[in-house]
Scaffold this motif. Structure first.
Motif, PDB file in Angstrom:
ATOM      1  N   SER A  27     -15.742  25.488  38.972  1.00 25.76           N
ATOM      2  CA  SER A  27     -15.021  25.197  40.220  1.00 25.76           C
ATOM      3  C   SER A  27     -15.349  26.134  41.377  1.00 25.76           C
ATOM      4  CB  SER A  27     -13.517  25.217  39.958  1.00 25.76           C
ATOM      5  OG  SER A  27     -13.097  26.464  39.423  1.00 25.76           O
ATOM      6  N   ASN A  44      -0.766  24.476  30.769  1.00 29.57           N
ATOM      7  CA  ASN A  44      -0.699  23.588  31.925  1.00 29.57           C
ATOM      8  C   ASN A  44       0.522  22.688  31.908  1.00 29.57           C
ATOM      9  OD1 ASN A  44      -3.064  24.589  33.023  1.00 29.57           O
ATOM     10  ND2 ASN A  44      -4.367  23.036  32.103  1.00 29.57           N
ATOM     11  N   GLU A  65      -5.379  36.167  44.100  1.00 34.40           N
ATOM     12  CA  GLU A  65      -5.145  35.649  42.750  1.00 34.40           C
ATOM     13  C   GLU A  65      -6.454  35.491  41.985  1.00 34.40           C
ATOM     14  OE1 GLU A  65      -1.104  32.953  43.494  1.00 34.40           O
ATOM     15  OE2 GLU A  65      -3.099  32.101  43.863  1.00 34.40           O
ATOM     16  N   ILE A 110      -7.785  28.273  35.530  1.00 32.67           N
ATOM     17  CA  ILE A 110      -7.251  27.527  36.664  1.00 32.67           C
ATOM     18  C   ILE A 110      -8.380  27.245  37.645  1.00 32.67           C
ATOM     19  CG2 ILE A 110      -5.646  27.613  38.633  1.00 32.67           C
ATOM     20  CD1 ILE A 110      -3.856  29.400  36.981  1.00 32.67           C
ATOM     21  N   HIS A 111      -8.370  26.046  38.214  1.00 34.17           N
ATOM     22  CA  HIS A 111      -9.377  25.663  39.204  1.00 34.17           C
ATOM     23  C   HIS A 111      -9.363  26.651  40.364  1.00 34.17           C
ATOM     24  CE1 HIS A 111     -11.625  23.211  42.067  1.00 34.17           C
ATOM     25  NE2 HIS A 111     -11.947  22.394  41.068  1.00 34.17           N
ATOM     26  N   ARG A 112     -10.542  27.055  40.815  1.00 30.15           N
ATOM     27  CA  ARG A 112     -10.644  28.059  41.885  1.00 30.15           C
ATOM     28  C   ARG A 112      -9.858  27.666  43.122  1.00 30.15           C
ATOM     29  NH1 ARG A 112      -9.818  30.977  45.190  1.00 30.15           N
ATOM     30  NH2 ARG A 112     -11.216  32.269  46.459  1.00 30.15           N
ATOM     31  N   ASN A 113      -9.854  26.409  43.492  1.00 29.20           N
ATOM     32  CA  ASN A 113      -9.172  25.973  44.713  1.00 29.20           C
ATOM     33  C   ASN A 113      -7.651  26.132  44.645  1.00 29.20           C
ATOM     34  OD1 ASN A 113     -11.632  25.297  45.806  1.00 29.20           O
ATOM     35  ND2 ASN A 113     -11.455  23.111  45.335  1.00 29.20           N
ATOM     36  N   LYS A 114      -7.126  26.357  43.448  1.00 25.75           N
ATOM     37  CA  LYS A 114      -5.683  26.539  43.282  1.00 25.75           C
ATOM     38  C   LYS A 114      -5.282  28.011  43.308  1.00 25.75           C
ATOM     39  CE  LYS A 114      -4.998  22.249  40.694  1.00 25.75           C
ATOM     40  NZ  LYS A 114      -4.481  21.632  39.450  1.00 25.75           N
ATOM     41  N   LEU A 115      -6.255  28.895  43.526  1.00 24.43           N
ATOM     42  CA  LEU A 115      -5.984  30.328  43.558  1.00 24.43           C
ATOM     43  C   LEU A 115      -6.288  30.890  44.937  1.00 24.43           C
ATOM     44  CD1 LEU A 115      -7.701  31.395  40.196  1.00 24.43           C
ATOM     45  CD2 LEU A 115      -5.250  31.111  40.581  1.00 24.43           C
ATOM     46  N   SER A 116      -5.448  31.794  45.403  1.00 31.60           N
ATOM     47  CA  SER A 116      -5.750  32.512  46.634  1.00 31.60           C
ATOM     48  C   SER A 116      -6.851  33.536  46.351  1.00 31.60           C
ATOM     49  CB  SER A 116      -4.508  33.233  47.158  1.00 31.60           C
ATOM     50  OG  SER A 116      -4.129  34.275  46.268  1.00 31.60           O
TER      51      SER A 116
END
Length: 271
Positions: free
Chosen positions: A128, A25, A99, A90-96
């Motif tokens: 997440s 990170n 992704e 990685i937090h789910r909201n940061k992935l398309s």
């Protein structure tokens, strides 16, 4: 004496090297300095589970597994189930959508290559994929080949009131009253109250039967050096805060797990 209202808990260990995640990170930590800490935690936890005769599911972080495949085999050879904790943490909201699917498929593949057995379960990093677009995310996990998810609390899942669920859900234990509800499945919550009181709540009628718990290897054994997880820019006060965050009442977690092992049944999550 605890009143035994529970028949069974399912336990999922979110198996990850926190120092490695901090490094990925962007933290400028000396990662090699803390490898021995992670190895100690891994061995300590496996020995503890053997001592209290608990078989559970390890939701394995794919990136950690790629560096330590022998440790993943060690878990599997001890009779524990292997599930996925994502690859990059990685937090789910940061992935398309693409992704998230790729991350899920990659994590599943690397684990199955290591243990030479199928991996059925998933638990999201940071829990997440809980209530927001949950059914949509379950469809993605189904496309990745998973048969179940354990990323949402009982009270959140019950609010969604789904009728057609694409894969099985093993919700996390939560404390429920008519006034409020909160996650009681593990983590920091277990360090807030005295261990005997948390155990009483878990075994009481205020929590749902047959619900899942979540713990981490770094919550067991010796205290944590906050430099292992600290951000790149971190002053002295922040380091002190992190030390308290990771080490306050940490022994309570092992006490609670031991109490639950004596007063209820703890099992692996099975599809």
């Amino acid at each position: 004496m605890y009143k035994k209202n529970k028949t069974i808990f399912t336990l999922g260990i979110d198996w990850e090297d926190g120092g490695l995640i901090s490094l990925d990170n962007g933290s400028s930590i000396d990662y090699k300095r803390f490898v021995s800490h992670f190895l100690f935690e891994h061995k300590y936890l496996l020995n503890l589970l053997s001592e209290i005769n608990v078989r559970c599911t390890f939701f394995v972080h794919g990136r950690t597994a790629s560096l330590y495949p022998k440790l993943v085999k060690d878990i599997f050879n001890h009779g524990h189930e292997i599930g996925s904790h994502g690859f990059k943490h990685i937090h789910r909201n940061k992935l398309s959508e693409r992704e998230f699917l790729t991350d899920s498929v990659d994590s599943k593949k690397i684990l199955e290559d290591i243990i030479q057995a199928p991996v059925f379960g998933y638990r999201s990093p940071y829990l997440s994929i809980s209530s927001s677009n949950y059914l949509y995310n379950l469809d993605i996990l189904k496309s990745a080949g998973f048969l179940y998810d354990s990323s949402i609390t009982v009270h959140e899942f019950n609010k969604l009131n789904f009728t057609n669920i694409p894969i099985k859900v093993f919700p996390l234990c939560s404390f429920n009253t008519k006034i409020f509800s909160f996650n009681l499945a593990g983590g920091s919550t277990w360090r807030v109250l005295p261990s005997f009181l948390t155990t009483w709540f878990l075994l009481s009628n205020f929590t749902s039967s047959n619900s899942s718990l979540y713990l981490h290897p770094y919550e067991f054994g010796r205290s944590i050096n906050p430099s292992r997880f600290k951000p790149s820019k971190c002053n002295f006060l922040k380091v002190c805060f992190l030390y308290m965050r990771w080490n306050f009442n940490r022994n309570a977690i092992e006490k609670i797990l031991r109490n639950l092992a004596k007063n209820s049944t703890i099992a692996a999550i099975m599809p």
